[in-house]
Structure formats: C-alpha cells, structure tokens
Design a protein around this motif. Structure first.
Motif, PDB file in Angstrom:
ATOM      1  N   ALA A   1       0.928  -1.221  -0.022  1.00 41.24           N
ATOM      2  CA  ALA A   1      -0.011   0.039   0.091  1.00 41.24           C
ATOM      3  C   ALA A   1       0.768   1.328   0.030  1.00 41.24           C
ATOM      4  O   ALA A   1       0.626   2.286  -0.718  1.00 41.24           O
ATOM      5  CB  ALA A   1      -0.866   0.065   1.298  1.00 41.24           C
ATOM      6  N   ARG A   2       1.942   1.222   0.676  1.00 34.94           N
ATOM      7  CA  ARG A   2       2.902   2.462   0.867  1.00 34.94           C
ATOM      8  C   ARG A   2       3.404   2.705  -0.803  1.00 34.94           C
ATOM      9  O   ARG A   2       3.780   3.512  -1.135  1.00 34.94           O
ATOM     10  CB  ARG A   2       4.108   2.272   1.876  1.00 34.94           C
ATOM     11  N   ALA A   3       3.853   1.618  -1.189  1.00 37.45           N
ATOM     12  CA  ALA A   3       4.321   1.669  -2.697  1.00 37.45           C
ATOM     13  C   ALA A   3       3.556   2.158  -3.557  1.00 37.45           C
ATOM     14  O   ALA A   3       3.765   2.906  -4.496  1.00 37.45           O
ATOM     15  CB  ALA A   3       5.125   0.306  -3.035  1.00 37.45           C
ATOM     16  N   ALA A   4       2.383   1.912  -3.223  1.00 38.09           N
ATOM     17  CA  ALA A   4       1.276   2.113  -4.545  1.00 38.09           C
ATOM     18  C   ALA A   4       0.890   3.583  -4.363  1.00 38.09           C
ATOM     19  O   ALA A   4       0.729   4.253  -5.328  1.00 38.09           O
ATOM     20  CB  ALA A   4      -0.112   1.499  -4.202  1.00 38.09           C
ATOM     21  N   LYS A   5       1.249   4.378  -2.934  1.00 39.40           N
ATOM     22  CA  LYS A   5       0.801   5.780  -2.720  1.00 39.40           C
ATOM     23  C   LYS A   5       2.080   6.599  -3.120  1.00 39.40           C
ATOM     24  O   LYS A   5       1.821   7.801  -3.208  1.00 39.40           O
ATOM     25  CB  LYS A   5       0.407   5.951  -1.284  1.00 39.40           C
ATOM     26  N   LYS A   6       3.329   5.927  -3.083  1.00 34.75           N
ATOM     27  CA  LYS A   6       4.516   7.067  -3.548  1.00 34.75           C
ATOM     28  C   LYS A   6       4.209   7.259  -4.975  1.00 34.75           C
ATOM     29  O   LYS A   6       3.986   6.619  -5.821  1.00 34.75           O
ATOM     30  CB  LYS A   6       5.738   5.926  -3.393  1.00 34.75           C
ATOM     31  N   PRO A   7       4.473   8.811  -5.241  1.00 28.67           N
ATOM     32  CA  PRO A   7       4.521   9.332  -6.505  1.00 28.67           C
ATOM     33  C   PRO A   7       5.694   8.967  -7.274  1.00 28.67           C
ATOM     34  O   PRO A   7       6.672   8.772  -6.889  1.00 28.67           O
ATOM     35  CB  PRO A   7       4.488  11.052  -6.072  1.00 28.67           C
ATOM     36  N   PRO A   8       5.281   8.811  -8.452  1.00 28.16           N
ATOM     37  CA  PRO A   8       6.259   8.225  -9.282  1.00 28.16           C
ATOM     38  C   PRO A   8       7.448   9.386  -9.832  1.00 28.16           C
ATOM     39  O   PRO A   8       7.282  10.575  -9.695  1.00 28.16           O
ATOM     40  CB  PRO A   8       5.761   8.101 -10.942  1.00 28.16           C
ATOM     41  N   ASP A   9       8.629   8.853 -10.108  1.00 27.88           N
ATOM     42  CA  ASP A   9       9.721   9.960 -10.273  1.00 27.88           C
ATOM     43  C   ASP A   9       9.721  10.208 -11.548  1.00 27.88           C
ATOM     44  O   ASP A   9      10.210   9.633 -12.581  1.00 27.88           O
ATOM     45  CB  ASP A   9      10.971   9.273 -10.111  1.00 27.88           C
ATOM     46  N   THR A  10       9.281  11.528 -11.931  1.00 30.47           N
ATOM     47  CA  THR A  10       9.026  12.144 -13.279  1.00 30.47           C
ATOM     48  C   THR A  10      10.228  12.683 -13.930  1.00 30.47           C
ATOM     49  O   THR A  10      10.093  13.014 -15.181  1.00 30.47           O
ATOM     50  CB  THR A  10       7.862  13.053 -13.349  1.00 30.47           C
ATOM     51  N   SER A  11      11.255  12.644 -12.924  1.00 32.58           N
ATOM     52  CA  SER A  11      12.391  13.640 -13.552  1.00 32.58           C
ATOM     53  C   SER A  11      13.363  12.572 -14.445  1.00 32.58           C
ATOM     54  O   SER A  11      14.141  13.088 -15.179  1.00 32.58           O
ATOM     55  CB  SER A  11      13.112  14.291 -12.354  1.00 32.58           C
ATOM     56  N   ARG A  12      13.336  11.324 -14.014  1.00 26.54           N
ATOM     57  CA  ARG A  12      14.247  10.383 -14.702  1.00 26.54           C
ATOM     58  C   ARG A  12      13.766  10.064 -16.133  1.00 26.54           C
ATOM     59  O   ARG A  12      12.641   9.910 -16.488  1.00 26.54           O
ATOM     60  CB  ARG A  12      14.198   8.872 -13.885  1.00 26.54           C
ATOM     61  N   GLY A  13      14.795  10.329 -16.974  1.00 27.21           N
ATOM     62  CA  GLY A  13      14.823  10.072 -18.512  1.00 27.21           C
ATOM     63  C   GLY A  13      14.109  11.292 -19.260  1.00 27.21           C
ATOM     64  O   GLY A  13      13.889  11.217 -20.368  1.00 27.21           O
ATOM     65  N   ILE A  14      13.986  12.220 -18.429  1.00 29.38           N
ATOM     66  CA  ILE A  14      13.563  13.697 -19.300  1.00 29.38           C
ATOM     67  C   ILE A  14      14.871  14.463 -19.393  1.00 29.38           C
ATOM     68  O   ILE A  14      15.307  14.867 -18.237  1.00 29.38           O
ATOM     69  CB  ILE A  14      12.510  14.255 -18.257  1.00 29.38           C
TER      70      ILE A  14
END
Length: 421
Positions: free
Chosen positions: A402-415
């Motif tokens: 549940a904690r992993a599902a609530k963690k926001p994705p890292d949008t900086s990688r690959g940009i």
C-alpha cells in the motif's frame, strides 16, 4: 399516507360495530379508495379501532409486539453446535443434512441425551426447523472474511487451438467422472516471488471435490496432483476441463491425459461462467478454509496438505449441494432457474449407480466412521496454525504494498531539460 390514515380513522368505528356483511362492504370501499389489499385494509381498520382517536397517521400506529420464538432456547444452543460441526452450512443445506449430522454426532458421543441441553425433544425441534428459521436463528453467529485475493492465471497460447472448447450452456454431464479444475494462488497481496498454489478439482455431476496444495505451478507438481487425484477419487475420472493457464495447457499434462484416455477440454479465455462449478468452489472451499494469506514456506505447505483432506471429507460426506435442473417461468412470466433437492456428493454418487456394491458399502462405512465435530476441531487447529505462520507477514506485506502504491512516481528520470544560457 395522511389521507389514507384519515380514511382509516373515519371507517374504523363503523367497522368495529358492523355486522359481517357490512364489514365486507366497508372493506370494499376502503380498498377502492386507498388501493390497499383486503388483508392490509382489514389489519389497518382493526388496528385503528383499538387505538384512541388522534391526528394524522398516529391513528393507525400500534406498538408492535415481538413474536415469541417457536423453538426453545435449548434447541437454539444445540443448533449452533451442529452448525459449527457442519462447517457453517447455510439454512437450505443444513435443513437437509440435519438428520445425518445428528445421527453422526450421537454415534460419536458428541451429542448425548440429557447432557448439554440435548434430548429427544430438542432433536425433534431441530428436525422440524425450516431453512429460513435456521438462517434466522443463526444470524448472530455468522461472520465474514474481509480479506480478498488476486488472480494469477496467465493465458497460455501453447496447444490452445488443438484443445476442445467447453462453453457455459453446454449440456451437463449425465454421469460422474467429468471434473473441472483450477489453481488458486496463495500469494497474499503481492504476486512476486514463489508461493504455494492449491489445485482444486470438482466433479460436475456429483460435486465431489479433490484438493491439494503444491509448491508452485510447475508442470511436475501439477502432474503429481493429477496422478494422486486419479488414484484417490473413488470413481473413474473420464474428463478434465481447465482454464487457459499454462500450468494445465502444456505438452506434459496433455500427453498424460491422452495416455490415460481422459477427455481434455478448456474454457474460453476470460469467460469464468464456462467453469461456474469450479469457480464457486474456489471461494466456497479454498478461500473460505485457506484464507487469503501468503503461503511461501515448506511448513505452510505441509499445513495446507493436512487441512485439505479434512475439508474434502466434510464437503464430500456431510455437505449437501444443489444443482440446476432446468428453467421455469414465475407468475410474471420471467425466466427463473429451477434447482433439485440438495444432496451430499456421496448421495449423488450412490444414486448414479456407477459403483460396485462393495465400493458403496466401503464409502458408507467410511462416512459413518467420521465424526463431524472432530473434523471441525481438527480443521480449526490447522487453520489456527496457518494464521500463526502467515498472518503477520501478510499484513506487513500488505502495508508495504500500500505504501509503494501511494508513492508518487519519479518524473525527472529519462527527461532531458534544455540548457539555458
């Protein structure tokens, strides 16, 4: 409703003192004005006549008295004991299996005349109870399981086009021996890693069940279970129907079935109604008794394989089931399903006439040797062991997931950002 209450109050006094013929006329008038049925109008007029005049709907309000229980308190307590020994059967099934359960519990000394409220009078009360009464008396003793599982079935393209498809609505097998099969994953809230599976087989005609747990979905483990099933099931296995999972649709399993001359079919992908019999058993048998915890150790696997033979004995010998027998129409013209009288899988097997007299006598003797209360105690002990081994780690895994599902994705990688001068 206020107008109807006024009408009731206006007619109530006249209705109270009227003759039988005049009461019929008054009822006709009230029914014509209010649209009530005659029984409803009669009850409301009689109720209003007993109540002092007042305003509005209070005229027809009478304190409702609770109806006394038809059966004794002793019968209620013994009913709870029999229900627990049966594995928590519903009222329709428990009403059918009550004579068998009472006879078996008496034979094994679990119910003794004159001890713990049980006696001939209580026995007659239990046998006279209807299914609805049993459900009503046991309403407070029922509990639900809040845990839910996830599916791990992955469609297999291997051999799919060469295997016959069996669909929902196809003719029901008229003889015992055609089994639907499936696996249930004991992965808890996460399908990562290796975890135990339960292979469940159910005869479509009789409802006979065979259940075993395996380490994983490798075909060698599946074949071991199928070999054990063919040897231990007391009648011939003539057909097997599976879903499209790769644990069943592979060359080894198909070749094994061909060598034993077992008819092999599969359901359509993503059509669970094609396997309605086994899908209901996955919940009624595996999830109800094995819970939704994660089992991934040898100790847990051993406990599961001690539990399933006990559960199979309870379901095969003491638990009635009903089967669809056709279609009919209700009084409004709507189509509805018709079911036969509930019977245990053993009774259905004996009624099919496919066993030799010696086999029938052996199965009946084995059933008579089983103590439903002892089965209940042993099942409870194994379930408590499963809870002790798996509950805490499953809860921790659920919280981590549940904690992993609530963690926001890292949008900086690959940009890649444009540099500014």
């Amino acid at each position: 409703m206020m107008s109807r209450a006024d009408i009731t109050a206006r007619y109530a006094k006249a209705y109270k003192v009227a003759s039988k013929r005049d009461r019929g006329r008054l009822l006709d008038e009230v029914v014509a004005v209010t649209g009530w049925s005659r029984d409803n109008a009669r009850r409301r007029l009689a109720s209003a006549a007993k109540t002092e005049s007042g305003q509005g709907r209070a005229v027809a309000v009478v304190a409702r008295r609770r109806r006394a229980n038809k059966y004794s308190y002793d019968a209620l307590k013994v009913l709870q004991q029999v229900w627990a020994a049966s594995g928590g059967q519903c009222g329709k099934y428990l009403a059918e299996s009550m004579p068998l359960l009472l006879d078996s519990l008496q034979a094994h000394g679990e119910l003794v005349d004159g001890v713990d409220r049980y006696g001939p009078v209580v026995r007659q009360e239990l046998l006279a109870m209807s299914a609805a009464t049993i459900d009503r008396y046991l309403a407070g003793a029922r509990e639900g399981d809040k845990l839910r599982g996830i599916t791990t079935t992955k469609p297999s393209p291997l051999l799919r086009s060469s295997i016959t498809i069996r669909k929902a609505g196809d003719e029901v097998e008229a003889e015992p021996g055609f089994f639907e099969g499936d696996t249930v994953a004991h992965c808890g809230p996460s399908a990562r890693g290796e975890y135990a599976r339960t292979v469940n087989l159910t005869c479509v005609h009789t409802g006979w069940v065979f259940t075993r747990a395996i380490r994983n979905n490798a075909h060698v483990h599946v074949l071991d279970v199928l070999e054990s099933a063919v040897e231990e099931i007391p009648f011939e296995v003539v057909g097997l129907d599976f879903d499209n999972g790769g644990e069943f649709l592979n060359h080894d399993v198909v070749t094994w079935a061909g060598q034993r001359q077992i008819y092999f079919t599969r359901s359509r992908p993503y059509k669970k109604n094609d396997q309605a019999t086994i899908e209901s058993k996955n919940n009624h048998l595996v999830r109800r008794y094995g819970f939704y915890y994660r089992y991934d150790t040898p100790a847990e696997l051993r406990v599961l394989n001690r539990l399933w033979p006990l559960v199979n004995d309870r379901l095969n010998y003491f638990t009635p089931t009903k089967k669809p027998a056709g279609w009919d129409a209700d009084r409004d013209g709507r189509r509805r399903r018709i079911y036969d009288r509930p019977q245990t899988p053993l009774d259905r097997l004996l009624g099919a006439g496919v066993l030799a007299p010696a086999q029938e006598a052996e199965l009946i003797a084995y059933r008579d040797s089983l103590n439903p209360a002892d089965l209940a105690r042993r099942i409870h002990d194994e379930q408590q062991m499963l809870i002790k081994l798996a509950k805490d780690k499953t809860d921790q895994l659920r919280e981590a997931t549940a904690r992993a599902a609530k963690k926001p994705p890292d949008t900086s990688r690959g940009i890649r950002l444009r540099e500014t001068s």
